[in-house]
Design a protein around this motif. Structure first.
Motif, short mmCIF file in Angstrom:
data_model
loop_
_atom_site.label_atom_id
_atom_site.label_comp_id
_atom_site.label_asym_id
_atom_site.label_seq_id
_atom_site.Cartn_x
_atom_site.Cartn_y
_atom_site.Cartn_z
N UNK A 40 -8.43 -1.55 -6.09
CA UNK A 40 -7.25 -0.97 -6.72
C UNK A 40 -7.09 -1.49 -8.15
N UNK A 41 -6.32 -0.78 -8.98
CA UNK A 41 -5.99 -1.33 -10.31
C UNK A 41 -5.25 -2.66 -10.22
N UNK A 61 -6.05 -12.10 -1.02
CA UNK A 61 -5.01 -12.22 0.01
C UNK A 61 -4.24 -10.92 0.16
N UNK A 62 -4.02 -10.24 -0.96
CA UNK A 62 -3.28 -8.97 -0.93
C UNK A 62 -4.11 -7.83 -0.35
N UNK A 63 -5.42 -8.02 -0.19
CA UNK A 63 -6.29 -6.97 0.34
C UNK A 63 -6.82 -6.04 -0.73
N UNK A 64 -6.54 -6.32 -2.01
CA UNK A 64 -7.05 -5.49 -3.10
C UNK A 64 -8.49 -5.83 -3.45
N UNK A 65 -8.94 -7.00 -3.05
CA UNK A 65 -10.33 -7.42 -3.22
C UNK A 65 -10.94 -7.61 -1.85
N UNK A 111 3.54 -8.63 -8.93
CA UNK A 111 4.15 -9.64 -8.05
C UNK A 111 3.08 -10.26 -7.14
N UNK A 112 3.10 -11.56 -6.96
CA UNK A 112 2.09 -12.19 -6.10
C UNK A 112 2.31 -11.83 -4.64
N UNK A 113 1.31 -12.01 -3.80
CA UNK A 113 1.47 -11.76 -2.38
C UNK A 113 2.59 -12.64 -1.81
N UNK A 370 -0.46 -12.45 10.70
CA UNK A 370 -0.68 -11.44 9.69
C UNK A 370 -2.00 -11.66 8.97
N UNK A 371 -2.58 -10.56 8.48
CA UNK A 371 -3.90 -10.68 7.87
C UNK A 371 -3.88 -11.48 6.58
#
Length: 419
Positions: A40-41, A61-65, A111-113, A370-371
């Motif tokens: 994602x961007x 951690x956010x799942x964007x990577x 915003x951070x995770x 949680x993941x």
């Protein structure tokens, strides 16, 4: 300018991992065994606005990577790959072109995770660090995640500290019990002795000592740890010998203990608090009583921040220093240091087995916490394993005694735990 071109502009030398970005661009060997996918961007914005470990951690951690070729419970292999990557500062022209490509949104920190935590008052009130209230919050953030989660990762001993392997083929449980035996023997404990176990965690050391007839008082700032430990003590039929209190170790008023064990607490104490910490321990020991201090250390005694990822996601307010600083602080309070030992390779093995447990129990761990949180633990444990292997962090046990007024200790002339 594509995302892959942006990355290539700051990477110095060949990239051994693959990179695939959401805009279709790619970088690195096409047959690389491990590939980073910027989905994602927002992933790029995390990397651009917090270069280094923190940006990577946020995106991951956010799942964007995503990382192809490794399990999220143990990303050790890709961390080894990335440890070899070197970065360079882009030229002004390249930096301007990158800024145009990313635009305002790409250069605005997302915003951070929710797993990230940094007390708002840290910069304004640094003196509040390691107050009783502040320490209780930091411990709650890390240790009150879920007892079931820790059972799945740590295994039956529920020991969240470095094990001591009699050999490389030993199981995690065997190595943890061997660690407790080593601490027990170094302290010279005997049936009927009184042990104070500060930062007692889930009560592993307390139960080990109580099974051998030692009267143990354990204390932990984690409510969930205390509840779990009390039940385990009751289940083992040890309530006449062991108790675990939920509270700060500084609230213990009893004195005259034959020994004090501190296993994995000093990292949370704060270097500036060492004089008070060791005075507290000295004052709780009888003359001739022993201390075993077991904690993560630096390979040097210079000041070094713990790092933004660990500080914000794992151990808020944690501080590390070298064994020399710890030994000096203990000596300055009147404790006589008898022995120190570095168990660094043992912690790398411990962390590898914790990661293996996380991988084996991944689905249940994700259901429990949680993941995002499960990813934090996999990343931190795999990264810590690499740090111990590379000698960037160490693990020292320091044995000390409170001498009698005449300087005697009543201890044997040779180390009694070695024969």
């Amino acid at each position: 300018m594509s995302i892959a071109e942006l990355v290539d502009a700051v990477v110095d030398g060949p990239l051994t991992v693959g990179l695939r970005a959401y805009d279709g661009s790619s970088l690195g060997p096409p047959d690389a065994p491990r590939t980073l996918r910027l989905r994602t961007p927002r992933a790029v914005a995390y990397l651009a606005t917090a270069p280094g470990d923190l940006g990577l951690a946020r995106a991951y951690v956010a799942g964007d990577l995503e990382i192809d070729g490794v399990h999220p419970g143990d990303p050790y292999d890709v961390l080894v790959d990335l440890a070899a990557v070197r970065f360079r500062r882009p030229s002004p022209a390249t930096a301007l072109e990158a800024a145009r490509a990313l635009g305002v949104r790409g250069l605005t920190p997302p915003p951070p995770p929710p797993q990230e935590h940094l007390p708002r008052w840290r910069r304004a009130a640094e003196g509040l660090r390691h107050s009783v209230t502040r320490d209780a919050e930091a411990i709650h953030r890390h240790y009150d995640v879920s007892n079931r989660f820790y059972e799945l990762v740590l295994g039956p001993t529920m020991a969240y500290t470095c094990a001591c392997y009699p050999d490389r083929d030993a199981t995690l449980e065997q190595a943890q019990e061997n660690k407790f035996r080593l601490v027990f023997d170094k302290l010279g404990l005997r049936e009927g002795d009184r042990l104070l176990d500060i930062g007692c965690g889930w009560g592993g050391m307390a139960r080990h000592a109580a099974r051998r007839g030692v009267h143990v008082t354990g204390v932990t700032l984690s409510r969930e740890q205390a509840q779990w430990a009390r039940k385990a003590i009751a289940d083992d039929g040890l309530t006449d010998l062991a108790e675990v209190r939920h509270g700060d170790y500084r609230d213990v008023t009893e004195t005259g203990f034959d020994a004090v064990s501190s296993i994995g607490l000093t990292e949370h104490v704060g270097v500036r608090q060492y004089p008070a910490y060791f005075r507290f321990i000295r004052d709780r020991l009888r003359p001739g009583g022993t201390l075993l201090n077991h904690c993560i250390t630096r390979p040097h005694n210079r000041h070094q921040e713990i790092g933004p990822f660990i500080d914000r996601y794992v151990f808020p307010d944690g501080e590390l220093t070298g064994s020399g600083r710890i030994i000096s602080a203990a000596q300055d309070t009147g404790l006589e240091v008898l022995h120190e030992e570095n168990l660094r390779p043992h912690y790398a093995l411990t962390l590898a087995q914790w990661c293996a447990n996380l991988v084996a129990n991944w689905d249940e761990c994700v259901d429990e916490v949680g993941e995002g949180t499960a990813r934090v633990w996999g990343l931190y444990m795999a990264g810590s394993r690499l740090g111990f292997e590379r000698g960037e962090v160490q693990l020292h046990q320091v044995l000390a005694v409170r001498p009698h007024d005449d300087g005697s200790t009543g201890l044997p002339l040779r180390p009694w735990w070695r024969g």
